[in-house]
Design a protein around this motif. Sequence first.
Motif, PDB file in Angstrom:
ATOM      1  N   THR A 251       0.773  -1.142   0.032  1.00  0.00           N
ATOM      2  CA  THR A 251       0.180  -0.009   0.044  1.00  0.00           C
ATOM      3  C   THR A 251       0.794   1.324   0.073  1.00  0.00           C
ATOM      4  N   SER A 262       1.371   6.840  -1.881  1.00  0.00           N
ATOM      5  CA  SER A 262       0.401   5.858  -1.393  1.00  0.00           C
ATOM      6  C   SER A 262      -0.225   5.051  -2.310  1.00  0.00           C
ATOM      7  N   ALA A 264      -2.676   2.883  -1.803  1.00  0.00           N
ATOM      8  CA  ALA A 264      -4.093   2.406  -1.367  1.00  0.00           C
ATOM      9  C   ALA A 264      -5.109   3.011  -2.044  1.00  0.00           C
ATOM     10  N   SER A 269      -2.990  -1.736  -5.206  1.00  0.00           N
ATOM     11  CA  SER A 269      -2.831  -2.018  -3.905  1.00  0.00           C
ATOM     12  C   SER A 269      -3.034  -3.106  -3.199  1.00  0.00           C
TER      13      SER A 269
END
Length: 359
Positions: A251, A262, A264, A269
């Motif tokens: 992530t 990131s 995410a 992810s």
Amino acid sequence: MPNLKIDNVNKFYGDVHAVKDLSIDVPAGEFVVLVGPSGCGKSTLLRSIAGLEEISDGDIVLGDRSIANLAPRDRNIAMVFQSYALYPYLSVYENIAFGLRARKASDDEIKKQVDWASELLDIGDYLKRFPRELSGGQRQRVAIGRAIVRNADLFLFDEPLSNLDAKLRDGMREEIKRLHTKLGKTFVYVTHDQIEAMTLADRIVLLRDGVIEQIGAPLDLFERPKNIFVAGFLGSPPMNFMDVDVTEHGTSMALPDGQILSLAGTKISGKIKDGAYTWGVRSEHLSKITETKNTVRAVIDVLQPTGSRTYGTFFLGDCHVVSELEAHDVSKEGEILHLAVAIDRTSFFDPETGSAINS
């Protein structure tokens, strides 16, 4: 109209293995482009199909017959060369008609075919001229005209646009693509220019050192490259590559200069394991944004405006990166931008093998 099958073809020049166990199936009517760097074997393969080179092993089948041991004249293949190969002391009409006369076609048939080809290629006004009186683009049209009047089973093109300037190349690419649509014939086309390959092909065969790296539709190779070589060869400017570390169960990603992105909420992810990767991102997938959250901070080092777009170069650690921006996104070197990354359109590669990671 027959299919073309290249079956485990090898070609040696002494100790040099130029083409290595190469197999391709080309359906009738397809436009296939052989592309790759100099010395990859693409022209050798094309000349082998034409019969201008004798293969060392394997077979070449056109329709239901092997043509590997046939003389070039017996293969019913037409070829357009890089050098045009026009007869300087014959008129345009006679250059186009030459092959038909060699096959003892009637004068009426010759006139019919030459008129058809000249109209199709828009060279009807030049039939009485000699090659020295034509531009490069017009000479290439004559060379193509001489090929298409033969009603061949297969048409081969060996880097036909490499002697033309950029503007003429753009125009001739369009003409060749239109010609393929009108004729409905099978084209096998060699180029080292990846833009030609992308714009012309139904399928691209990307070669390196005599082997196939990847075969597929242009966008398949561009968007889903199998390895770093394919990813880096297709695209202008080429894909940016850098070493990254993925952490926190897939992530989070650390860039070479320590910045963190990131992952995410992206399709990637959690689908790749934590570890070190080579990350590939194309310039068009780095775009200016006013927010600073989860972006790449870039200090622009070099600007290259092209009119509609501007290419901005910056560094992430020691990695040279190019971003493709809107024309007025940046005005001067040294400016700081925050760039959003289209993560789901980027690629991850094994840093040891160079193979793409299927996320």
